[in-house]
Design a protein around this motif. Structure first.
Motif: not given
Ligand code: AMP
Length: 374
Positions: A17, A154, A316-317, A340, A344-345, A347-349
């Motif tokens: 990641g 989380d 985030l997403g 990435k 997605k909502r 999700r750490k981007m």
């Protein structure tokens, strides 16, 4: 382990990641080769590593192959199977060992370790049955929070109890296994601190970060935290104590609560670089990833200095599209994109780090972008 694992050697990272990716950037900067084990094709770390073994983390053969090709192994998340790591320890240096993993994978062990190390934690009790929950709720009182001892992150695997009538619903968590019940800390601030230690026992502590969460996901870190200097030093001292008691090698993140009265309670440990330490890439003399690489490779650790106060905001997403426009709109802001594929909502981007000498106006400027507003 020989004294130093020198540049040109290979660092094998378990987990591909964003933490692995930023570790890889630091390692590549210093001339190391980097390999990664992760099941996802083209994962964030694989995009910058020299090679990628695409397999599950618990695939023993794949882990053996990673060990075979590496001079030192590290991991970017705590849910690595300690038994598998023990199996490869004869073939490759694993300076972090497995004790740290075994403690941080289990909230009960983690709390016991902290308590036995003299670090203040919220009052807690082990809960295995609904009867335990009824009994311990009487001692601990309300509000309280029931947490699974394994696998939660989380805010997942948690239930907040406001009153006795919440016990029956909270008890459904017990289906996931043993839990702990914790007294609710009426904190004023949540903070975290990163600490690095090497095998010779030298430590280096980062500044304290003030963390703002939304829906239990870190949204913003402000560094230095807006607490008195004396409290910052106490937090840093706690970090050093934990690092020594754990025989830490590498970097560890510690999350803590600060109450209005200035009490400190340690909440959680992360046996690796941490999201709230990303500010250190631009704001410190060495980043948490630089220090991790130095520590696991046996090098001395310089004292870390904060070059400038900073604010870090997670992308985030749901923020990604507009946050990437900041590259045009805010040339002085440091926009990181983890590469990435699916945004997605939640999700750490990526994240943005802003160096500042005027915190209030920077916070206002962040708000004015409306990217992070509801
Ligand atoms: P954790 O997974 O333990 O980091 O908990 C997630 C979040 O829940 C924390 O960042 C806090 O905001 C909140 N929380 C967890 N435990 C407590 C507690 N004992 N008292 C107050 N808030 C808590």
């Amino acid at each position: 382990m020989s004294k130093w694992i020198k540049p040109k050697s290979t660092i094998g990272i378990i987990g591909g990641g964003q933490l692995g990716r930023m570790m890889a950037f630091s390692a590549k900067e210093r001339g190391y080769q980097v390999g990664v084990l992760d099941p996802t094709p083209n994962c964030p770390t694989a995009q910058v590593a020299d090679w990628h073994i695409q397999a599950a983390y618990d695939d023993t053969e794949a882990l053996l192959a990673l060990a075979e090709k590496s001079d030192v192994l590290t991991y970017e998340f705590e849910n690595v199977d300690a038994a598998s790591i023990q199996q490869v320890q004869d073939n490759v240096a694993v300076p972090q060992g497995t004790d740290l993993l075994l403690i941080t994978q289990n909230r009960l062990k983690e709390k016991e370790f902290l308590k036995n190390s003299g670090i203040p934690v919220a009052t807690y009790a082990k809960i295995e049955t609904i009867e335990d929950l009824v009994l311990q709720s009487k001692t601990i009182g309300f509000p309280s929070v029931l947490k699974t001892i394994r696998g939660g992150y989380d805010g997942k695997g948690q239930f907040v109890l406001q009153q006795a009538s919440d016990i029956a619903s909270a008890a459904t968590l017990l289906e996931q296994g043993t839990c702990i019940l914790e007294k609710w800390v009426a904190f004023q601030l949540e903070v975290s601190v990163m600490v690095a230690r090497n095998e010779s026992g030298a430590t280096s502590v980062f500044p304290v970060s003030e963390n703002i969460h939304e829906n239990n996901i870190l949204l913003q870190s402000i560094v230095p935290a807006r607490i008195p200097e004396g409290l910052q030093r106490n937090v840093q001292q706690i970090a050093e104590t934990i690092a020594h008691k754990m025989n830490l090698v590498g970097v560890l993140g510690i999350e803590l609560f600060i109450t209005e009265q200035g009490e400190i309670f340690a909440n959680e440990l992360a046996p690796r670089p941490h999201n709230s330490g990303h500010y250190s890439i631009e704001a410190c003399t060495d980043s948490q990833f630089d220090m991790h690489v130095r520590a696991i490779c046996g090098y001395d650790l310089p004292a870390v200095e904060l070059l400038r106060p900073a604010v870090m905001v997670n992308i985030l997403g749901e923020h990604l599209e507009r946050a990437l426009e900041l590259n045009e709109q805010k040339p002085a802001w440091h926009v990181h994109d983890y590469g990435k594929v699916a945004a997605k909502r939640g999700r750490k981007m990526g994240h943005v780090t802003i160096l500042t000498t005027d915190l209030e106006s920077t916070l206002a400027e962040i708000e004015e972008t409306t990217i992070w507003n509801h």
